[in-house]
Every structure is written in structure tokens, then in C-alpha cells.
Design an enzyme around this catalytic site. Structure first.
Site, PDB file in Angstrom:
ATOM      1  N   GLY A  78      51.753   2.916 -18.044  1.00 47.94           N
ATOM      2  CA  GLY A  78      52.929   2.360 -17.398  1.00 47.94           C
ATOM      3  C   GLY A  78      53.681   1.426 -18.333  1.00 47.94           C
ATOM      4  CB  CYS A  79      57.242   0.419 -18.417  1.00 45.65           C
ATOM      5  SG  CYS A  79      57.505   0.134 -16.650  1.00 45.65           S
ATOM      6  CE1 TYR A  80      57.477  -5.889 -15.753  1.00 48.61           C
ATOM      7  CE2 TYR A  80      57.362  -4.379 -13.884  1.00 48.61           C
ATOM      8  CZ  TYR A  80      57.976  -5.434 -14.537  1.00 48.61           C
ATOM      9  OH  TYR A  80      59.074  -6.039 -13.973  1.00 48.61           O
TER      10      TYR A  80
END
Length: 327
Positions: A135-137
């Protein structure tokens, strides 16, 4: 006659990440894009929605069996969470040699899938054909925490802010520009999916508080890290610089990075390294573009490695500018 070595298809190409993937793959010297699936854009030319693409492909509506029947060398799943399984099962049954890269969260906790955060996990890649994109975060958090992971005195506390592109294209409060104007919208303040993802990958509890901001793209992640013993700022910064010395997509800088300088760039900036009195707490800031290093760029890194290519093939990275001091 195409000189491409590998054929590739994208499922779920209408979204922001799908568009970023098309842009990157169009410039890839060893990839031939052979299908792009989207129900909403069915029949429309890909070139009409992505000016970097000059071919004749049109968006198609493809169910899992139709995707598997294409027998592409690579399939990238850029679908919302909860939708990957039928495509994976169809490909497993019909075309098991196909390399699958899943950008959703559906396979990130599956031990049978390689978790592809190259800067931290490339040493564990042994030829797997099923790759889960982080995921990005989760990417920002892990890169900000990992060098100090074994010296922490307690759970890292991470305050994250993302542009509204991170909420996708399906209308919701988190991508409603009218609601976001002059606003910062907190959500999922405990047990966020990426909190669980990072905790599982690092093997320690992590506390994460996400927010959405009015800007379109880019994540800024502030990590508050308590240390087992006092460390100097110079020691910590050297630790990070050494850890990522061979990772061209990681920039270690002195000041806190700014999110407005990361948009449309393929790198991660990590900086600040601000010490609390007593030197047993440090605050570190990481920024990345959620659509690129948080999604499409990372998928390309994983694709390249899995195909035996240089990991950075077709990734036009350059060092980010260092923010100017605040007067």
C-alpha cells in the site's frame, strides 16, 4: 513487428493508478501492452484517455476467464480491494506461468505471495510469480521506520496525510473536493488496513492515523519514534543513508521533505531527523507520490525484477529538490 519480449495486460485501468501504469508501460522497451480492461471505458480508445499511448488498443470488458484466456506473460490487477480473487483463480487454472502483480490489499497477508517492497524485501525474491504490491501509506511507513526498527522502545506513531487521489475515482467524502476545500479529513484512526499491513511486515505494533487533504497527489508521513537508548541526530541520519545507499529511489535529506515537491516523481524523500530533548525520541518525515512509488512505480520495480530486467527499467527517476529553509 514488435520487438517487445513480454506481453502484459492491465485489469482495472480506469483509475488513477491504471493511468499511471499505462504511462510507464508505454515507455517500457521490453513490454507489449496487449489488453487494458475497464467496464466504464469499454470500446473507447486507450489513446483518448492517455496521451502518452499511441497504439490502437481499446478498453475491453473482460471477466476473469477472458483475462486468463489472453495468456499474457504478465497481468497487473489494479482493482479495488476485494476483487482480485476471481482473476487469480482463473489465471491459476488456465495460465499458471503468468506473472500476476496485485495492487490491491487482497494478497498482502498471504504467505504464498511475495510482498514486493524492493528496498526492504528484494533479498527474499526467489522467482515467485505471484507478487503483492504494498500500500501507499504502508510503503512510506516501512521505509521511514525500518532502519530503526530494532532500536525502538515502543510502537511507532505515524501521522499520515494523502492527496485525495488515494481515495480512488469512486465518489466518496474522501475525494469530494467541495468537502475537502480548506479542510483536513481524518478517517480510520485505528486499525487502518495499512496499520495492520505494516505491523505484520515489520513484526511490531504500529499506530497509524490517516488524513485526506485537498491536494490531488502525494503523501506526507510523520513518524514519531521512541528509542531504547539516546542516539544522536548524526548517527540516525547516517544509519538511514547507509541503509538506503544502494536504493536510487530513496533520497535521504536534511530538512523535512515537502509533499508539493514529490508529486509526479518516482522517489521517496526521508528527512527531518528531529531529536527531542534527551535524544531518546526522533521524528522522521517521509514523502512519496501515492500513484507512483506508492503504486505504479513500485509495480514496475517488481515487474522488472521478476522478468530478469534491471529493476529501474522505464522508471524515469531523478533526485527530488531539497525544500528551501522556512525564513
Amino acid at each position: 513487428m514488435s520487438t517487445a519480449t513480454f506481453t502484459l495486460g492491465i485489469v482495472g485501468a480506469r483509475g488513477y493508478t491504471g493511468a499511471a501504469l499505462i504511462t510507464l508501460l508505454t515507455a517500457h522497451p521490453a513490454i507489449e501492452l496487449i489488453f487494458v480492461s475497464s467496464r466504464e471505458y469499454h470500446g473507447q480508445p486507450v489513446a483518448a484517455h492517455n496521451p502518452t499511448y499511441c497504439g490502437d488498443l481499446r478498453f475491453e470488458t473482460l471477466d476473469p476467464a477472458a483475462v486468463a484466456a489472453k495468456r499474457a506473460d504478465v497481468v497487473i490487477l489494479a482493482l479495488p480491494n476485494g476483487n482480485a480473487a476471481p482473476y487469480v483463480h482463473a489465471i491459476d487454472a488456465t495460465a499458471p506461468p503468468t506473472l500476476i502483480i496485485d495492487l490491491s490489499a487482497d494478497t498482502r497477508f498471504d504467505p504464498d505471495w511475495y510482498y514486493g517492497l524492493p528496498e526492504l524485501t528484494r533479498h527474499t525474491y526467489t522467482g515467485q510469480k505471484r507478487i503483492s504490491n504494498p500500500g501507499c501509506y504502508a510503503t512510506a511507513m516501512q521505509l521511514a521506520i525500518a532502519p530503526l526498527r530494532d532500536q525502538l522502545a515502543g510502537p511507532p506513531q505515524c501521522f499520515g496525510v494523502s492527496g485525495y487521489s488515494g481515495a480512488g475515482t469512486t465518489p466518496s467524502d474522501k475525494n469530494n473536493q467541495a468537502l475537502l476545500r480548506d479542510n483536513l479529513m481524518p478517517y480510520a484512526l485505528t486499525d487502518h488496513l495499512h496499520e495492520r499491513e505494516v505491523s505484520a511486515q515489520l513484526g511490531i505494533p504500529v499506530e497509524f492515523m490517516p488524513h485526506v487533504a485537498p491536494h490531488f497527489r502525494g503523501i506526507t508521513l510523520t513518524a514519531n519514534l521512541w528509542l531504547q537508548r539516546p542516539l544522536t541526530r548524526e548517527h540516525i541520519k547516517t544509519l538511514y543513508a547507509t541503509r538506503y545507499a544502494n536504493d536510487p529511489l530513496i533520497d535521504i535529506i536534511d530538512p523535512p521533505p515537502w509533499v508539493n515537491q514529490i508529486a509526479a516523481r518516482h522517489t521517496v524523500q526521508i528527512g527531518a531527523f528531529t531529536m527531542a530533548p534527551g535524544n531518546k525520541r526522533v521524528v522522521i518525515v517521509a514523502t512519496l507520490d501515492n500513484l507512483l512509488k506508492g503504486a505504479a512505480t513500485q509495480a514496475l520495480q517488481n515487474l522488472n525484477r521478476a522478468l530478469g530486467l534491471d529493476e529501474l527499467t522505464a522508471i524515469p527517476y531523478q533526485p527530488n529538490p531539497v525544500p528551501s529553509p522556512i525564513p
